[in-house]
Design a protein around this motif. Structure first.
Motif, PDB file in Angstrom:
ATOM      1  N   THR A  85      40.155   2.473  27.360  1.00 56.17           N
ATOM      2  CA  THR A  85      40.182   3.726  28.112  1.00 56.17           C
ATOM      3  C   THR A  85      38.768   4.154  28.503  1.00 56.17           C
ATOM      4  O   THR A  85      38.532   4.607  29.619  1.00 56.17           O
ATOM      5  CB  THR A  85      40.843   4.840  27.272  1.00 56.17           C
ATOM      6  OG1 THR A  85      42.169   4.423  26.942  1.00 56.17           O
ATOM      7  CG2 THR A  85      40.884   6.151  28.028  1.00 56.17           C
ATOM      8  N   LEU A  86      37.817   4.005  27.583  1.00 53.54           N
ATOM      9  CA  LEU A  86      36.441   4.449  27.820  1.00 53.54           C
ATOM     10  C   LEU A  86      35.649   3.528  28.732  1.00 53.54           C
ATOM     11  O   LEU A  86      34.856   3.991  29.547  1.00 53.54           O
ATOM     12  CB  LEU A  86      35.681   4.547  26.487  1.00 53.54           C
ATOM     13  CG  LEU A  86      36.083   5.640  25.522  1.00 53.54           C
ATOM     14  CD1 LEU A  86      35.345   5.456  24.204  1.00 53.54           C
ATOM     15  CD2 LEU A  86      35.772   7.001  26.114  1.00 53.54           C
ATOM     16  N   LEU A  87      35.819   2.239  28.592  1.00 54.69           N
ATOM     17  CA  LEU A  87      34.979   1.261  29.262  1.00 54.69           C
ATOM     18  C   LEU A  87      34.902   1.416  30.780  1.00 54.69           C
ATOM     19  O   LEU A  87      33.794   1.455  31.332  1.00 54.69           O
ATOM     20  CB  LEU A  87      35.426  -0.148  28.878  1.00 54.69           C
ATOM     21  CG  LEU A  87      34.497  -1.266  29.301  1.00 54.69           C
ATOM     22  CD1 LEU A  87      33.119  -1.069  28.701  1.00 54.69           C
ATOM     23  CD2 LEU A  87      35.085  -2.598  28.894  1.00 54.69           C
ATOM     24  N   PRO A  88      36.013   1.516  31.493  1.00 53.26           N
ATOM     25  CA  PRO A  88      35.904   1.629  32.960  1.00 53.26           C
ATOM     26  C   PRO A  88      35.057   2.823  33.404  1.00 53.26           C
ATOM     27  O   PRO A  88      34.177   2.678  34.250  1.00 53.26           O
ATOM     28  CB  PRO A  88      37.353   1.780  33.413  1.00 53.26           C
ATOM     29  CG  PRO A  88      38.167   1.146  32.326  1.00 53.26           C
ATOM     30  CD  PRO A  88      37.418   1.443  31.057  1.00 53.26           C
TER      31      PRO A  88
ATOM     32  N   LEU B 277      28.530  -1.067  44.282  1.00 53.40           N
ATOM     33  CA  LEU B 277      29.282  -2.169  43.682  1.00 53.40           C
ATOM     34  C   LEU B 277      28.628  -3.504  44.042  1.00 53.40           C
ATOM     35  O   LEU B 277      28.507  -4.402  43.202  1.00 53.40           O
ATOM     36  CB  LEU B 277      30.739  -2.144  44.144  1.00 53.40           C
ATOM     37  CG  LEU B 277      31.610  -1.028  43.576  1.00 53.40           C
ATOM     38  CD1 LEU B 277      32.946  -0.976  44.313  1.00 53.40           C
ATOM     39  CD2 LEU B 277      31.835  -1.211  42.088  1.00 53.40           C
ATOM     40  N   GLU B 278      28.219  -3.619  45.285  1.00 55.04           N
ATOM     41  CA  GLU B 278      27.581  -4.847  45.777  1.00 55.04           C
ATOM     42  C   GLU B 278      26.290  -5.137  45.011  1.00 55.04           C
ATOM     43  O   GLU B 278      26.028  -6.274  44.618  1.00 55.04           O
ATOM     44  CB  GLU B 278      27.295  -4.720  47.283  1.00 55.04           C
ATOM     45  CG  GLU B 278      26.837  -6.009  47.929  1.00 55.04           C
ATOM     46  CD  GLU B 278      27.942  -7.055  47.990  1.00 55.04           C
ATOM     47  OE1 GLU B 278      27.624  -8.243  47.839  1.00 55.04           O
ATOM     48  OE2 GLU B 278      29.114  -6.685  48.167  1.00 55.04           O
ATOM     49  N   ALA B 279      25.485  -4.098  44.786  1.00 59.17           N
ATOM     50  CA  ALA B 279      24.220  -4.285  44.070  1.00 59.17           C
ATOM     51  C   ALA B 279      24.470  -4.746  42.638  1.00 59.17           C
ATOM     52  O   ALA B 279      23.785  -5.650  42.140  1.00 59.17           O
ATOM     53  CB  ALA B 279      23.417  -2.981  44.076  1.00 59.17           C
TER      54      ALA B 279
ATOM     55  N   GLU C 148      36.071  -1.187  36.853  1.00 60.46           N
ATOM     56  CA  GLU C 148      35.805   0.257  36.914  1.00 60.46           C
ATOM     57  C   GLU C 148      37.079   1.072  37.099  1.00 60.46           C
ATOM     58  O   GLU C 148      37.157   2.212  36.662  1.00 60.46           O
ATOM     59  CB  GLU C 148      34.822   0.578  38.048  1.00 60.46           C
ATOM     60  CG  GLU C 148      33.398   0.239  37.731  1.00 60.46           C
ATOM     61  CD  GLU C 148      32.426   0.735  38.789  1.00 60.46           C
ATOM     62  OE1 GLU C 148      32.860   1.379  39.778  1.00 60.46           O
ATOM     63  OE2 GLU C 148      31.219   0.481  38.620  1.00 60.46           O
ATOM     64  N   ARG C 149      38.067   0.504  37.775  1.00 60.15           N
ATOM     65  CA  ARG C 149      39.337   1.206  37.975  1.00 60.15           C
ATOM     66  C   ARG C 149      40.300   0.996  36.802  1.00 60.15           C
ATOM     67  O   ARG C 149      41.402   1.544  36.803  1.00 60.15           O
ATOM     68  CB  ARG C 149      39.996   0.738  39.280  1.00 60.15           C
ATOM     69  CG  ARG C 149      39.248   1.177  40.527  1.00 60.15           C
ATOM     70  CD  ARG C 149      40.064   0.952  41.800  1.00 60.15           C
ATOM     71  NE  ARG C 149      40.691  -0.354  41.884  1.00 60.15           N
ATOM     72  CZ  ARG C 149      40.209  -1.420  42.518  1.00 60.15           C
ATOM     73  NH1 ARG C 149      39.050  -1.333  43.145  1.00 60.15           N
ATOM     74  NH2 ARG C 149      40.873  -2.558  42.552  1.00 60.15           N
TER      75      ARG C 149
ATOM     76  N   LYS D 292      31.300   2.774  35.285  1.00 59.49           N
ATOM     77  CA  LYS D 292      31.136   3.456  36.572  1.00 59.49           C
ATOM     78  C   LYS D 292      30.025   4.511  36.481  1.00 59.49           C
ATOM     79  O   LYS D 292      29.186   4.619  37.378  1.00 59.49           O
ATOM     80  CB  LYS D 292      32.455   4.102  36.984  1.00 59.49           C
ATOM     81  CG  LYS D 292      32.466   4.626  38.399  1.00 59.49           C
ATOM     82  CD  LYS D 292      33.874   5.085  38.762  1.00 59.49           C
ATOM     83  CE  LYS D 292      34.008   5.330  40.229  1.00 59.49           C
ATOM     84  NZ  LYS D 292      35.397   5.639  40.590  1.00 59.49           N
ATOM     85  N   GLU D 293      30.005   5.292  35.380  1.00 61.07           N
ATOM     86  CA  GLU D 293      28.951   6.300  35.170  1.00 61.07           C
ATOM     87  C   GLU D 293      27.583   5.643  35.133  1.00 61.07           C
ATOM     88  O   GLU D 293      26.624   6.144  35.728  1.00 61.07           O
ATOM     89  CB  GLU D 293      29.174   7.044  33.854  1.00 61.07           C
ATOM     90  CG  GLU D 293      30.314   8.017  33.859  1.00 61.07           C
ATOM     91  CD  GLU D 293      30.639   8.547  32.449  1.00 61.07           C
ATOM     92  OE1 GLU D 293      29.786   8.409  31.541  1.00 61.07           O
ATOM     93  OE2 GLU D 293      31.739   9.082  32.268  1.00 61.07           O
ATOM     94  N   ALA D 294      27.482   4.514  34.427  1.00 64.13           N
ATOM     95  CA  ALA D 294      26.200   3.811  34.312  1.00 64.13           C
ATOM     96  C   ALA D 294      25.734   3.301  35.675  1.00 64.13           C
ATOM     97  O   ALA D 294      24.556   3.402  36.018  1.00 64.13           O
ATOM     98  CB  ALA D 294      26.324   2.656  33.320  1.00 64.13           C
TER      99      ALA D 294
END
Length: 188
Positions: free
Chosen positions: A10-13, A27-29, A45-46, A17-19
């Motif tokens: 639950t936390l990982l995505p 996303l590309e970078a 991330e989703r 994304k926050e990081a």
């Protein structure tokens, strides 16, 4: 670190994304930096895909975040950073008859600085111009203070606040007796 696998998933995505956003990366970078495809980064991330340890390792290296820190259950906002009075850094060699305590974090030096300054009677802090556009906000906590900024001068008493240009020569003095001020320096 959390022990529950469901908590981690639950936390990982959201943490990834926050990081990524905190680093200002697309996303590309992140894909280019990590070697993980853009679509896979997006799916992770989703919460649509669970990364392997190797993929997660590559992503944390690319995002320059602590692998274990991503999995901490406590929200980053639920933290209070405390600097005890005895540990507050001091500037000893500036001014005359004044003691300066640095209240702002070291990483904000040169940007947004906060000081607690105590003056002896006759104490003075005379400053050369800071960077162009710099301003100071001074609040008198105790006593009386004389402030100058360029050719402007004013007297302040306890409770008064002054805002003035700090990109010109400026000074704070305590001609009448001991005083204490709270000073914020904002460089442009």
């Amino acid at each position: 670190m959390t022990e529950n696998t469901d908590d981690i998933l639950t936390l990982l995505p959201a943490r990834l994304k926050e990081a990524r956003r905190a680093q200002g990366l697309s996303l590309e970078a992140v894909a280019n930096l990590s070697g993980v495809s853009r679509s896979m980064v997006s799916q992770i991330e989703r919460g649509e895909s669970s990364p392997t340890i190797a993929t997660l390792w590559n992503l944390t290296r690319a995002l320059q975040v602590d692998f274990a820190g991503l999995l901490e259950a406590a929200d980053m906002q639920d933290r209070i950073e405390v600097l005890r009075g005895a540990d507050v850094p001091k500037i000893e060699n500036m001014g005359q008859g004044c003691r300066i305590r640095i209240l702002s974090p070291p990483e904000e030096a040169g940007g947004h600085e906060v000081y607690d300054i105590r003056f002896d009677q006759g104490g003075a802090l005379v400053s050369q111009p800071h960077t162009r556009g710099a301003v100071e906000q001074l609040t008198v906590l105790e006593g009386e203070i004389a402030v100058s900024s360029g050719n402007a001068k004013d007297q302040l008493r306890a409770g008064d606040t002054a805002r003035y240009a700090a990109d010109v020569a400026h000074s704070i003095t305590a001609p009448e007796g001991p005083a204490r001020v709270f000073l914020i320096v904002k460089n442009a």
